[in-house]
Design an enzyme around this catalytic site. Structure first.
Site, PDB file in Angstrom:
ATOM      1  N   ASP A  24     -29.702  -3.660  15.846  1.00 29.77           N
ATOM      2  CA  ASP A  24     -29.623  -2.429  16.645  1.00 29.77           C
ATOM      3  C   ASP A  24     -29.576  -2.614  18.165  1.00 29.77           C
ATOM      4  O   ASP A  24     -30.312  -3.432  18.710  1.00 29.77           O
ATOM      5  CB  ASP A  24     -30.866  -1.548  16.432  1.00 29.77           C
ATOM      6  N   GLU A 185     -33.792   6.250  10.291  1.00 28.68           N
ATOM      7  CA  GLU A 185     -34.087   5.252  11.320  1.00 28.68           C
ATOM      8  C   GLU A 185     -33.420   5.659  12.635  1.00 28.68           C
ATOM      9  O   GLU A 185     -32.499   6.484  12.658  1.00 28.68           O
ATOM     10  CB  GLU A 185     -33.563   3.869  10.896  1.00 28.68           C
TER      11      GLU A 185
HETATM   12  C1  FRU Z   1     -32.500  -0.263  11.877  1.00 29.40           C
HETATM   13  C2  FRU Z   1     -33.835  -0.960  11.784  1.00 29.40           C
HETATM   14  C3  FRU Z   1     -34.890  -0.192  12.550  1.00 29.40           C
HETATM   15  C4  FRU Z   1     -35.897  -1.242  12.884  1.00 29.40           C
HETATM   16  C5  FRU Z   1     -35.017  -2.463  13.117  1.00 29.40           C
HETATM   17  C6  FRU Z   1     -35.638  -3.761  12.708  1.00 29.40           C
HETATM   18  O1  FRU Z   1     -31.403  -1.089  11.645  1.00 29.40           O
HETATM   19  O2  FRU Z   1     -34.204  -1.121  10.427  1.00 29.40           O
HETATM   20  O3  FRU Z   1     -35.428   0.912  11.847  1.00 29.40           O
HETATM   21  O4  FRU Z   1     -36.659  -0.917  14.011  1.00 29.40           O
HETATM   22  O5  FRU Z   1     -33.830  -2.249  12.386  1.00 29.40           O
HETATM   23  O6  FRU Z   1     -34.853  -4.850  13.095  1.00 29.40           O
END
Ligand code: FRU
Length: 397
Positions: A24, A185
């Site tokens: 992300d 998310e």
């Molecule tokens: C989204 C996610 C978020 C989390 C991160 C962990 O892709 O699952 O919810 O904070 O990636 O790397």
């Protein structure tokens, strides 16, 4: 062999880390003359793990300079996704601290333009003792701060307010509507204008449960008064932000100096991975400027790539058949089904005023298709066989 593979697959104008894993985009913010792109990063390998915030800066959103890791995982746990705000000379990151069975919201402060951060000694600043409570997006609202953060498994976006980033007051929550087939998310919430009216957009990524049950991103159009988000339209059916499978966990910049709303997503999905042995794993989408338009009387989000398209097609709308570009990938418009498509992904689209306008952004490992009015897009990561040309040529059929 790695360098040959790297040369062939290294994107020319999409951000990738020099090496190792990325997911992300985090902490997107403009601060003292630079756009900051922090990102979920494993500094030690090409697989997900040791999550920390990698860092890159840019002045034009296309040419990025990667800097050393900004916030490293610690003994206390991993540094999951979050946001950043510019407060005077300081850049303050608000991230999720992930330990074995708890996720809480924490601060880290930088006094040197994001080069180094010090974790706040009063962390965590928001801890409900939950296993899935993460991805805080903090932004300025009037004279205070708002945080939108998700209870991922409960599919809830929770809104909090604060005067000082340290003490947070619960305001309300919204959820369990639209697409709910996965964990919610990476929320984002921001206003945009249409016809002199302010409208709020709530973006929610979910995994799985998107198009084809992969990671996906949906949005809601509504109103926000500092306390509650109220959707304007039916939330029974999801509104997809992108009709491809590889635009995930995207969020927008805080503090954009020209008052533009710029979005970047992770050009991948949790189901995809990278099938090719490059030195890095993962890329970002092209930054997109978001706006609003009306389609069939309802407000929708528009996306316009901030760079020139690799290919552009402006033609009279065909009454039947398929028109587009082909090569290592096939993209175009199908007049019989009234859809735009990239490979076997498609999206409903009705051209207006007799003209069809398509913009295609092609890089070494991706194709992004936008309609000229920005109301529809399809993003795909593609890894063609070594030696494939990335040139596309027009065709009708
Ligand atoms: C989204 C996610 C978020 C989390 C991160 C962990 O892709 O699952 O919810 O904070 O990636 O790397």
């Amino acid at each position: 062999m790695t360098s040959e593979i790297d040369n062939e697959y290294r994107p020319k104008f999409h951000f990738t880390p020099a090496r190792n894993w990325m997911n992300d985009p985090n902490g997107l913010v403009w601060h003292k003359g630079e756009y900051h792109l922090f990102f979920q990063h494993n500094p030690f390998g090409k697989e997900w793990g040791h999550m920390s915030w990698g860092h890159a800066v840019s002045t034009d959103l296309i040419n990025w300079e990667e800097l050393p890791v900004a916030i490293l995982e610690g003994e206390e746990g991993m540094i999951f996704s979050g946001s950043a705000v510019s407060v005077g000379d300081e850049l303050i990151a608000i991230y999720t601290l992930h330990t074995g069975n708890n996720q809480s919201q924490c601060l880290a402060i930088s006094k040197d333009n994001g080069r180094t951060f010090i974790k706040f000694e009063g962390n965590p600043v928001l801890d409900l003792g939950l296993e899935h409570f993460r991805d805080p997006k903090v932004f300025k609202y009037k004279n205070h701060w708002i945080m939108v953060v998700v209870k991922a498994e409960e599919r809830l976006a929770c809104f909090y307010s604060s005067n000082d980033l340290m003490n947070w007051k619960f305001e309300s929550e919204f959820g369990n509507v639209g697409a709910t087939g996965g964990q919610w998310e990476c929320p984002d919430l921001f206003p945009l204008n249409i016809d002199d009216e302010e409208v709020w957009v709530l973006i929610i990524s979910l995994n799985p449960g998107g198009i084809r049950n992969t990671s996906g991103t949906q949005y809601f159009i509504g109103d926000f008064d500092g306390k509650t988000f109220v959707p304007r339209y039916s939330t029974e059916e999801p509104r997809w932000f992108d009709y491809g499978s590889h635009n995930y966990a995207g969020v927008t910049f805080n503090n954009e100096p020209n008052n533009r709303r710029i979005f970047i997503g992770w050009l991948n999905s949790w189901q995809n991975g990278s099938p090719i042995q490059t030195s890095w794993t993962g890329a970002m989408t092209i930054p997109r400027e978001l706006g609003l338009a009306k389609v069939n009387g309802e407000i929708v989000v528009t996306q316009h790539p901030i760079c020139a398209a690799t290919y552009e097609l402006v033609i009279d709308v065909p009454t039947s058949g398929v028109v587009g570009l082909k090569g290592f990938a096939t993209v175009g418009y199908n007049a019989d089904t009234r859809t735009i498509f990239v490979e076997d992904y498609d999206a409903p689209y009705q051209p207006k005023d007799g003209k069809l306008h398509l913009k295609v952004i092609v890089d070494r490992t991706s194709v992004e298709l936008f309609t000229g009015d920005g109301t529809c897009c399809i993003t795909l990561a593609l890894f063609p066989p070594l030696g494939s040309s990335r040139e596309l040529t027009t065709f009708t059929q």
